[in-house]
Write a protein that holds these residues in place. Structure first.
Motif, short mmCIF file in Angstrom:
data_model
loop_
_atom_site.label_atom_id
_atom_site.label_comp_id
_atom_site.label_asym_id
_atom_site.label_seq_id
_atom_site.Cartn_x
_atom_site.Cartn_y
_atom_site.Cartn_z
N SER A 100 0.81 -1.22 0.00
CA SER A 100 0.00 0.00 0.00
C SER A 100 0.85 1.27 0.00
O SER A 100 0.30 2.37 -0.12
CB SER A 100 -0.92 0.01 1.23
OG SER A 100 -1.81 -1.09 1.20
N VAL A 155 1.97 -2.18 -7.88
CA VAL A 155 1.12 -2.88 -6.91
C VAL A 155 0.70 -4.24 -7.44
O VAL A 155 0.73 -5.25 -6.72
CB VAL A 155 -0.12 -2.02 -6.57
CG1 VAL A 155 -1.14 -2.84 -5.79
CG2 VAL A 155 0.28 -0.78 -5.79
N SER A 159 -10.29 2.78 6.06
CA SER A 159 -10.85 3.62 5.00
C SER A 159 -12.07 4.39 5.52
O SER A 159 -12.86 3.88 6.33
CB SER A 159 -11.26 2.75 3.81
OG SER A 159 -11.98 3.51 2.87
N ASP A 185 -9.22 -1.28 5.12
CA ASP A 185 -8.74 -0.73 3.86
C ASP A 185 -8.95 -1.74 2.73
O ASP A 185 -9.16 -2.93 2.96
CB ASP A 185 -7.26 -0.36 3.97
CG ASP A 185 -6.39 -1.57 4.24
OD1 ASP A 185 -5.80 -2.10 3.29
OD2 ASP A 185 -6.33 -2.00 5.41
N ALA A 186 -8.88 -1.25 1.49
CA ALA A 186 -9.21 -2.06 0.32
C ALA A 186 -8.35 -3.31 0.21
O ALA A 186 -8.84 -4.40 -0.09
CB ALA A 186 -9.09 -1.21 -0.94
N LEU A 187 -7.03 -3.18 0.44
CA LEU A 187 -6.14 -4.32 0.28
C LEU A 187 -6.39 -5.39 1.33
O LEU A 187 -6.44 -6.59 1.03
CB LEU A 187 -4.68 -3.86 0.33
CG LEU A 187 -3.62 -4.91 0.04
CD1 LEU A 187 -3.86 -5.59 -1.31
CD2 LEU A 187 -2.22 -4.29 0.07
N TYR A 210 -9.52 -7.13 0.46
CA TYR A 210 -9.32 -8.06 -0.65
C TYR A 210 -8.78 -9.39 -0.14
O TYR A 210 -9.24 -10.47 -0.55
CB TYR A 210 -8.37 -7.46 -1.68
CG TYR A 210 -7.97 -8.47 -2.73
CD1 TYR A 210 -8.86 -8.84 -3.73
CD2 TYR A 210 -6.71 -9.08 -2.69
CE1 TYR A 210 -8.51 -9.79 -4.68
CE2 TYR A 210 -6.36 -10.03 -3.64
CZ TYR A 210 -7.26 -10.37 -4.63
OH TYR A 210 -6.91 -11.33 -5.56
N ARG A 258 -9.99 -5.99 -6.66
CA ARG A 258 -8.59 -6.17 -7.05
C ARG A 258 -8.20 -5.17 -8.15
O ARG A 258 -7.12 -4.59 -8.12
CB ARG A 258 -8.36 -7.60 -7.53
CG ARG A 258 -6.88 -7.97 -7.66
CD ARG A 258 -6.72 -9.37 -8.23
NE ARG A 258 -5.40 -9.91 -7.96
CZ ARG A 258 -4.30 -9.62 -8.62
NH1 ARG A 258 -4.36 -8.73 -9.61
NH2 ARG A 258 -3.14 -10.17 -8.30
N ARG A 283 -9.47 -2.29 -8.64
CA ARG A 283 -9.38 -0.98 -8.02
C ARG A 283 -8.04 -0.81 -7.30
O ARG A 283 -7.40 0.25 -7.39
CB ARG A 283 -10.55 -0.82 -7.04
CG ARG A 283 -10.57 0.49 -6.27
CD ARG A 283 -11.86 0.63 -5.50
NE ARG A 283 -11.89 1.86 -4.72
CZ ARG A 283 -13.00 2.39 -4.21
NH1 ARG A 283 -14.17 1.81 -4.43
NH2 ARG A 283 -12.95 3.50 -3.49
N ILE A 284 -7.62 -1.84 -6.59
CA ILE A 284 -6.35 -1.78 -5.85
C ILE A 284 -5.19 -1.61 -6.81
O ILE A 284 -4.27 -0.82 -6.57
CB ILE A 284 -6.17 -3.07 -5.01
CG1 ILE A 284 -7.20 -3.11 -3.87
CG2 ILE A 284 -4.75 -3.15 -4.45
CD1 ILE A 284 -7.31 -4.46 -3.21
N CYS A 285 -5.19 -2.36 -7.91
CA CYS A 285 -4.06 -2.35 -8.85
C CYS A 285 -3.97 -1.06 -9.65
O CYS A 285 -2.95 -0.81 -10.30
CB CYS A 285 -4.13 -3.55 -9.77
SG CYS A 285 -3.89 -5.13 -8.92
N LEU A 330 -4.16 1.84 -8.16
CA LEU A 330 -3.66 2.87 -7.25
C LEU A 330 -2.17 3.14 -7.51
O LEU A 330 -1.45 2.25 -7.94
CB LEU A 330 -3.86 2.42 -5.80
CG LEU A 330 -5.32 2.21 -5.39
CD1 LEU A 330 -5.39 1.72 -3.94
CD2 LEU A 330 -6.13 3.49 -5.54
#
Length: 338
Positions: A140, A193, A293, A306-308, A311, A332, A334-336, A338
């Motif tokens: 992150s 990421v 978050s 948090d998103a990660l 996940y 996933r 969305r995370i990638c 960032l």
């Protein structure tokens, strides 16, 4: 400076300094290696060019760099990377390329030196809870560049414990843990990421130690005082197009938070039987969430994991729920991004 000196069984100090030949090498190599002038002992025979890998190198990288160095310098080249395994060391030896893995593994044929510990780097294994916490914070971008001492302070663990966590991480991705003087440093040399997540995904586990199905759903203030964060499908609905389930709220708590929650409810603490629906599911997490978050605060009054971290929790569930799996894929992506 001094680097891993003396080498075991050799008893000669290794000193390094800036090497002017670096300016004569193609820039692509300087992105992959630090190029240093090195001296092992005091004799002229002990002078060489030391190339320290910034990220996991390949034998092809080493071969090409040896050719490039040979064109601008008469000194032999030695490659150094702490994560070198036995297979790579054998491959370098077959190519006639000198190396230093650490104080116990070195091959310097121009000096007639070979020392070997007989041991390979540790086998990658699923991460322990605290090592996973550190990895997620690194991916992150929060704990990038921190020393073992700084990580110990953030995790509330001893330095020896953090050293073990870093060894777990290093076994999976050696290039993420570096030595700086007497300290070990956790650093992402620039991996996206998505690449980091791909590399670690098979070694991550669900952070949920157990689930408590409550027969009641207390007010938001009581949950907030216990440090509850939205988790599971409840949180996932804020990160994807998964529909909200108004009949059940899922929250995450650490051990201390769950104890506060139980004390606050007192006699009102009632768990739902397995065969009945429950309005509140409490997940006991193995480690705290370091950066919750705010995505859910306005709608629910509670922050979410948090998103990660979400996940990892959701992707490790054993489910064939197509809607959940689709929402996890959205998360996933969305995370990638960032």
């Amino acid at each position: 400076m001094t680097l891993n000196a003396p080498i075991d069984g050799v008893n000669l100090p290794l000193r390094t300094s800036e090497d002017p030949i670096a300016q004569k090498l193609p820039r692509i190599y300087l992105e992959l290696f630090d190029v240093l002038a090195a001296q092992l002992g005091e004799s002229e025979q002990g002078r060489f060019t030391l190339v320290v890998a910034k990220e996991p190198p390949t034998v092809i990288d080493a071969r090409n760099l040896a050719y490039a160095v040979g064109r601008v310098s008469a000194r032999p080249m030695v490659i150094r990377w702490e994560g070198m395994d036995r297979g790579m060391m054998r491959a370098l030896e077959s190519e006639g390329i000198a190396y230093i893995r650490d104080a116990a593994d070195a091959y310097l044929p121009f000096m007639g030196i070979k020392v070997s510990s007989g041991l390979d780097a540790p086998e990658p294994r699923p991460l322990s809870a605290q090592a996973q916490r550190i990895v997620l914070n690194l991916i992150s971008g929060r704990w990038d560049g921190l020393t073992a001492g700084e990580l110990a302070s953030l995790c509330g663990r001893s330095r020896p414990s953090v050293s073990k966590y870093l060894s777990e991480i290093q076994a999976i991705a050696p290039g993420l843990v570096r030595s700086r003087g007497k300290s070990r440093v956790l650093r992402n040399p620039g991996h996206p990421v998505e690449d980091l997540l791909d590399g670690f995904e098979g070694y991550l586990s669900s952070p949920v130690e157990r689930r408590v199905r409550m027969a009641i759903r207390p007010d938001v203030a009581t949950l907030g005082d216990a440090g509850a964060l939205l988790a599971g499908k409840t949180a996932l609905a804020f990160f994807s197009d998964l529909a909200h389930d108004d009949g059940r709220t899922t929250v995450a708590m650490d051990k201390a938070g769950l104890e506060r929650f139980r004390d606050a409810l007192g006699d009102s603490w009632v768990e739902a039987p397995w065969y009945e629906p429950c309005p509140l599911e409490v997940e006991l997490w193995a480690y705290p969430i370091d950066a919750p978050s705010d995505v859910s605060v306005v709608a629910s009054g509670l922050r979410s994991v948090d998103a990660l971290s979400l996940y990892v929790e959701c992707s490790k569930r054993d489910t064939d729920d197509i809607r959940l799996l689709d929402a996890v894929d959205q998360l996933r992506e969305r995370i990638c991004q960032l």
